[in-house]
Motif scaffolding. Structure first.
Motif, PDB file in Angstrom:
ATOM      1  N   LEU A 173      14.489  10.649 -62.355  1.00 48.99           N
ATOM      2  CA  LEU A 173      15.395   9.962 -61.435  1.00 48.99           C
ATOM      3  C   LEU A 173      14.676   8.978 -60.519  1.00 48.99           C
ATOM      4  N   ASP A 174      13.352   8.903 -60.631  1.00 49.99           N
ATOM      5  CA  ASP A 174      12.585   8.068 -59.710  1.00 49.99           C
ATOM      6  C   ASP A 174      12.898   6.580 -59.862  1.00 49.99           C
ATOM      7  N   GLY A 175      13.415   6.163 -61.015  1.00 53.30           N
ATOM      8  CA  GLY A 175      13.737   4.753 -61.207  1.00 53.30           C
ATOM      9  C   GLY A 175      14.938   4.283 -60.421  1.00 53.30           C
ATOM     10  N   TYR A 176      15.687   5.207 -59.843  1.00 57.87           N
ATOM     11  CA  TYR A 176      16.897   4.852 -59.093  1.00 57.87           C
ATOM     12  C   TYR A 176      16.697   4.918 -57.587  1.00 57.87           C
ATOM     13  N   VAL A 177      15.523   5.365 -57.142  1.00 63.82           N
ATOM     14  CA  VAL A 177      15.322   5.705 -55.730  1.00 63.82           C
ATOM     15  C   VAL A 177      14.108   4.985 -55.163  1.00 63.82           C
ATOM     16  N   ASP A 178      14.211   4.570 -53.912  1.00 64.90           N
ATOM     17  CA  ASP A 178      13.056   4.148 -53.126  1.00 64.90           C
ATOM     18  C   ASP A 178      12.910   5.116 -51.964  1.00 64.90           C
ATOM     19  N   LEU A 179      11.686   5.556 -51.719  1.00 60.14           N
ATOM     20  CA  LEU A 179      11.400   6.462 -50.614  1.00 60.14           C
ATOM     21  C   LEU A 179      10.670   5.703 -49.505  1.00 60.14           C
ATOM     22  N   PHE A 180      11.077   5.971 -48.252  1.00 62.86           N
ATOM     23  CA  PHE A 180      10.474   5.336 -47.088  1.00 62.86           C
ATOM     24  C   PHE A 180      10.105   6.389 -46.056  1.00 62.86           C
ATOM     25  N   ARG A 181       9.033   6.151 -45.312  1.00 62.03           N
ATOM     26  CA  ARG A 181       8.674   6.989 -44.178  1.00 62.03           C
ATOM     27  C   ARG A 181       9.038   6.245 -42.901  1.00 62.03           C
ATOM     28  N   GLY A 182       9.487   6.992 -41.867  1.00 62.26           N
ATOM     29  CA  GLY A 182       9.859   6.303 -40.640  1.00 62.26           C
ATOM     30  C   GLY A 182      10.150   7.251 -39.500  1.00 62.26           C
ATOM     31  N   GLU A 183      10.618   6.678 -38.385  1.00 65.60           N
ATOM     32  CA  GLU A 183      11.015   7.455 -37.221  1.00 65.60           C
ATOM     33  C   GLU A 183      12.369   6.958 -36.754  1.00 65.60           C
ATOM     34  N   HIS A 184      13.102   7.824 -36.066  1.00 59.96           N
ATOM     35  CA  HIS A 184      14.412   7.465 -35.543  1.00 59.96           C
ATOM     36  C   HIS A 184      14.224   6.863 -34.156  1.00 59.96           C
ATOM     37  N   VAL A 185      14.712   5.626 -33.958  1.00 57.91           N
ATOM     38  CA  VAL A 185      14.491   4.931 -32.690  1.00 57.91           C
ATOM     39  C   VAL A 185      15.799   4.604 -31.963  1.00 57.91           C
ATOM     40  N   GLY A 186      16.917   5.033 -32.431  1.00 57.72           N
ATOM     41  CA  GLY A 186      18.173   4.781 -31.705  1.00 57.72           C
ATOM     42  C   GLY A 186      19.293   4.457 -32.656  1.00 57.72           C
ATOM     43  N   TYR A 187      20.468   4.406 -32.115  1.00 56.39           N
ATOM     44  CA  TYR A 187      20.817   4.344 -30.698  1.00 56.39           C
ATOM     45  C   TYR A 187      21.196   5.728 -30.121  1.00 56.39           C
ATOM     46  N   ALA A 188      21.780   6.578 -30.915  1.00 57.42           N
ATOM     47  CA  ALA A 188      22.122   7.917 -30.454  1.00 57.42           C
ATOM     48  C   ALA A 188      20.860   8.764 -30.313  1.00 57.42           C
ATOM     49  N   ALA A 189      20.971   9.793 -29.471  1.00 61.35           N
ATOM     50  CA  ALA A 189      19.870  10.758 -29.390  1.00 61.35           C
ATOM     51  C   ALA A 189      19.653  11.373 -30.765  1.00 61.35           C
ATOM     52  N   THR A 190      18.386  11.648 -31.095  1.00 60.29           N
ATOM     53  CA  THR A 190      18.080  12.156 -32.433  1.00 60.29           C
ATOM     54  C   THR A 190      18.810  13.459 -32.717  1.00 60.29           C
ATOM     55  N   ALA A 191      18.923  14.341 -31.716  1.00 61.20           N
ATOM     56  CA  ALA A 191      19.633  15.610 -31.923  1.00 61.20           C
ATOM     57  C   ALA A 191      21.103  15.361 -32.281  1.00 61.20           C
TER      58      ALA A 191
END
Length: 308
Positions: A173-191
């Protein structure tokens, strides 16, 4: 996902040995049995008579065992193989063994729950002509603990990135997906965002149900540890069969992002203590049953007309 697809997805995951499948069906119990006691070096084949005897203690009758073994064989989870004494039996396929091996780290280890791990995003697009691939992809991402940010955008704690990449590649299934690393920066609180990405009430209910069924079992073993190995086998296998889906459904979010009195760590503690207490005597019971049936079969061969 439409309601008409959900039962089919659950059935497919169960038949394929997916750890996130619903527990306590005959097929799920058989896969759990092989995962717990049937992965000896070289592949441990179990005779059908052994499976029937071992499943009987869990309330599964012989016709259900035979039907489930046949279905698991057709799905490629089990393969025909002789037992050590030469009887016809079944062992895990290489694919099933890989799925179970991959699951050990999740099932038997508490995850590191750190905000600093960040997030992994899975962004996918599947052509309409390949709807079955889209269905499988969503199922597998859900089974890895991903939550839904938007259509075609799924999220999980960053520590699952390597496992997700390995699983999607193994399933083609890897040909259909891109994976990214990141952090949540807004706008709602992460919780608050987490509460949209996952159904936390449903996840908490899974943990509470596990605790309702198995916390009293742990308490009883601590109060009365000197009990038959057959009881240890039954309680161990039922607990493992119920637990092995939870570390996949629950992504293992940091405590700061979860509601107060989250039951996940408590349910994990109950399972891990049950496993520590019962795995040894449960394995002894399995070996005892197999030895007893092997001796019975040997006596039958010696007395069968035309033999000896």
């Amino acid at each position: 996902m439409s309601e008409q697809h959900e039962p089919r997805e659950r059935q497919e995951r169960q038949e394929q040995g997916d750890p996130a499948a619903a527990p306590h069906t005959p097929r799920s119990l058989i896969v759990t049995l092989y995962g717990a006691y049937g992965r000896a070096p070289g592949g441990a084949a179990l005779a059908v008579a052994e499976l029937i005897r071992l499943m009987e203690a869990l309330g599964v009758d012989a016709p259900s065992v035979r039907s489930s073994v046949s279905r698991l064989k057709r799905r490629g989870l089990l393969v025909a193989r002789r037992t050590p004494d030469g009887a016809a039996g079944y062992a895990l396929s290489d694919e099933a063994r890989q799925v179970l091996d991959d699951g050990d780290a999740r099932i038997f280890t508490l995850p590191r729950r750190r905000l600093s791990d960040g997030w992994v995003l899975a962004v996918f697009s599947v052509p309409e002509a390949e709807r079955s691939k889209r269905h499988l992809l969503r199922s597998r991402l859900g089974g890895l603990g991903f939550g839904t940010v938007a259509p075609g955008v799924w999220i999980a704690p960053g520590r699952v990135r390597d496992e997700a990449a390995h699983t999607l590649r193994r399933l083609g299934l890897d040909g259909y997906v891109d994976l990214f690393r990141g952090e949540h920066v807004g706008y709602a609180a992460t919780a608050d965002a987490v509460a949209r990405w996952w159904d936390l009430d449903a996840l908490a209910a899974l943990h509470e149900e596990f605790l309702r069924r198995h916390e009293p079992v742990l308490r009883s073993w601590r109060e009365r540890p000197a009990r038959p190995a057959a009881d240890a086998y039954r309680d161990h296998l039922l607990a493992l069969d119920a637990w092995r889906r939870l570390p996949y459904a629950d992504p293992g979010l940091p405590a700061a992002l979860l509601p107060a009195r989250w039951p996940g760590e408590r349910s994990a503690d109950v399972f891990l203590h049950l496993d520590e207490l019962l795995r040894g005597p449960a394995l002894s019971h399995v070996r005892q049953v197999r030895g007893e049936l092997a001796r019975r079969a040997a006596r039958h061969r010696r007395t069968e007309p035309g033999r000896g």
